[in-house]
Design a protein around this motif. Structure first.
Motif: not given
Length: 655
Positions: A413-421
């Motif tokens: 989850a955290e990796a995905l949110e950082r990548a999204r932003k």
């Protein structure tokens, strides 16, 4: 009538045979996964880099005869029937690659009277001689004293002192240009001469003796700006002598500081061969001992690119573990999905290891060169190579992000949110995405004499934009919809008249069209949208009579779109994946493409593909990803199987 044709065509694919083909391909790819969870395949270019590696050893007098002789075997094997060396499998003669390959073989001791050397020399002379080679080849010749330094364009090291706002600033160039140029500027300032312990020279490759060549810089001129910049080059040449020595020294120090901040441990500057090799030569020119940790690190990074096949060796331009792991992971996941999934338990365990390996390599604490244009954006991307923290790219980030999202694991989850932003923040003003930078599009820079390759920049491209849209659409965050809509308009504006899309990083229009159709599907664009319909009709129109698809690198050189002399596994897979993304799973063209893939698999569960399937710089530098022939056919076959047994024919994933 169409329904009858669809039914008849579909019945030609035996479900049992399809399952067996998918199972063999899945096993073949699983065997190649490393114990720590990642995949990495060979990445092959042309003769240029193996030849440059030999010349590098002779520049330094660090000659490894055993290695060089094996590289010689490779170079002789890939020599073309035209006598010289091409830029890709079966390609036409290229003078710059041929000059370097000839020079390298002569360094190995090949007799200039040998048939292969005579044919190469005659071909080079017939094409204007070494004086007509490109900028990077003329730099190489100058380093060996084979051409004067004024054979190269004026590139003062003081460029390293220019701010971002200055037109000629290195910050306005692409990542690859920036990293190659920084050490090259130091070399041009110091003008070292190769040790060349065997005293090898190639004056016989010049039609006109180098000291008599009156015009080294002759284009290619793509507009009047090229000629204007040539005049500027002539004006700057004497003017650079007026630069104070203190400024000159400060500029060299700035270049060295730039480089040493980005050495990236064992992967070297920019993690690409030209930048790494230039760094090695720069340290030697600066008098830094080979035992110094900086010089040693740079040399080790170059060594790591060698591929040893026992009887022959070649040097890769870089390595592709993040890209390979992301794409292989998608194929493995597709094969293990659905009621007929192949070994889902073991596949999940392998993908969990891959995900952990990928999470550990997400760049979260380094603001790389991309931050020059986005200073307030937090890092969150992945690079292409093992260690290239200053140069993550949005294409790798999107591919990895889609894989991690499909796993549906809270650990991601955290990796995905950082990548999204990060990907949202990297969108360019025209709605597209470049690979490494935002709005890296000062097109006039591509007309300076140094940029005779025409690839000094990293502007937005449809294939990269498509992957970013696919990722954001797959995540489904409402706040990202305006970003997606701007991206969709960019794709719509970039569609070719024939219905295809240009593929900047893969060969070529089939790759671009597949990429965009996947993005349009993931973003919810109707399969009946005229843009989609035109693309589908184009894909149908270029299908080969045998059911496969192929496209040659000639399509980057004004050749036909989507055409080649034979079907190719990766391109057939791209075409059928694109058709399925457009809702045409049961289209006769799709079925025939699937049939082609099933009948061309070998006994090891793999596919053979010798032609090059990607591009570094169109018309200048091409690539062969050795993994494409494995994971893309598996992805296509498994997707076709899964859609056939699914309750829905809509696929939301971006692949």
């Amino acid at each position: 009538m169409l329904d009858v044709m669809d039914s008849a065509a579909t019945s030609e694919i035996d479900p049992g045979q399809l399952d067996r083909v998918v199972g063999r391909a899945h096993q073949a790819l699983a065997r190649r996964q490393d114990s720590d969870g990642h995949w990495v395949f060979e990445l092959e270019a042309d003769a240029t880099i193996p030849a440059e590696y030999i010349l590098l050893e002779h520049f330094l007098n660090r000659i490894d005869d055993a290695t060089e002789q094996k590289i010689g075997i490779y170079l002789r094997r890939i020599q073309g029937e035209h006598g010289g060396w091409p830029l890709y499998y079966g390609g036409k003669f290229d003078i710059s690659a041929s000059v370097k390959a000839y020079f390298a073989l002569k360094c190995l001791g090949d007799d200039v009277a040998a048939p292969h050397m005579r044919r190469a020399r005659e071909a080079i002379l017939d094409h204007g001689g070494a004086e007509r080679s490109n900028v990077f080849t003329r730099f190489q010749l100058a380093l060996f004293g084979e051409a004067p330094w004024h054979a190269t364009p004026v590139m003062p090291v003081e460029l390293m002192l220019l701010p971002r706002s200055a037109f000629f600033s290195v910050w306005n160039m692409s990542y690859w240009s920036r990293t190659v140029i920084a050490p090259l500027l130091v070399l041009a300032a110091l003008k070292p001469v190769a040790v060349n312990p065997r005293g090898v020279h190639v004056q016989e490759l010049f039609v006109t003796p180098p000291d008599q060549v009156r015009d080294w810089i002759r284009g290619p001129y793509r507009s009047v700006w090229g000629r204007a910049f040539k005049v500027l080059d002539q004006v700057l040449r004497p003017a650079t002598k007026l630069i104070p020595s203190s400024t000159h020294r400060r500029a060299i120090d700035a270049a060295v500081k730039f480089i040493e901040l980005r050495l990236n441990g064992t992967d070297g500057l920019g993690a690409i061969y030209p930048a790494m090799a230039n760094t090695v030569m720069m340290y030697r020119a600066l008098g830094v001992p080979d035992t110094d940790h900086r010089a040693a690190t740079a040399w080790e990074a170059v060594q790591a690119l060698l591929v040893d096949h026992e009887d022959e060796i070649y040097c890769q331009p870089c390595v592709s573990p993040i890209w390979d792991t992301g794409l292989a992971g998608h194929a493995m996941m597709e094969a293990a999905s659905g009621p007929a999934g192949v070994d889902p338990g073991a596949t999940k365990a392998g993908l969990d290891k891959a995900a952990e390996w990928l999470r550990d390599r997400q760049i979260l604490d380094v603001k790389g060169d991309w931050a020059i244009n986005c200073p307030d954006l937090e890092p969150g991307g992945w690079a292409f190579q093992y260690n290239n923290d200053y140069y993550p790219d949005v294409d790798d980030t999107a591919v990895v992000g889609m894989l991690l999202h499909r796993q549906n694991d809270p650990a991601n989850a955290e990796a995905l949110e950082r990548a999204r932003k990060w990907i949202v923040g990297m969108q360019s003003s025209n709605g597209g995405w470049g690979a490494f930078d935002v709005d890296n599009n000062k097109e006039l820079l591509n007309y300076i004499p140094f940029a005779d390759h025409g690839a000094l920049l990293d502007p937005p491209t449809v294939d990269v934009a498509a992957r970013c849209i696919s990722f954001l659409a797959q995540l489904g965050n409402n706040e990202d919809r305006p970003v997606i809509e701007r991206g969709l308009q960019f794709l719509r504006d970039e569609q070719e008249k024939d219905g295809s899309w240009f593929g900047r990083w893969g060969t070529n229009y089939i790759y671009g069209t597949w990429s965009v159709l996947c993005a349009l599907n993931a973003a919810g664009v109707s399969h009946d949208d005229p843009m989609v319909v035109r693309a589908v009709e184009w894909l149908r129109s270029v299908q080969r009579p045998d059911g496969g698809w192929g496209e040659g690198c000639e399509s980057y050189e004004d050749g036909p779109h989507g055409i080649y002399k034979e079907g190719l596994p990766s391109q057939t897979a791209w075409a059928v994946l694109g058709l399925m993304a457009a809702g045409r799973r049961d289209d006769p063209a799709t079925v025939r493409g699937i049939a082609w893939l099933t009948t061309h698999q070998d006994e090891n569960g793999e596919w053979d593909e010798q032609p090059y399937n990607a591009v570094g710089f169109p018309k200048v530098f091409y690539l062969r990803y050795h993994g494409y022939r494995l994971f893309f056919p598996l992805m296509a076959l498994a997707r076709y199987r899964n859609l056939g047994i699914s309750n829905t024919r809509h696929v939301a994933f971006g692949f």
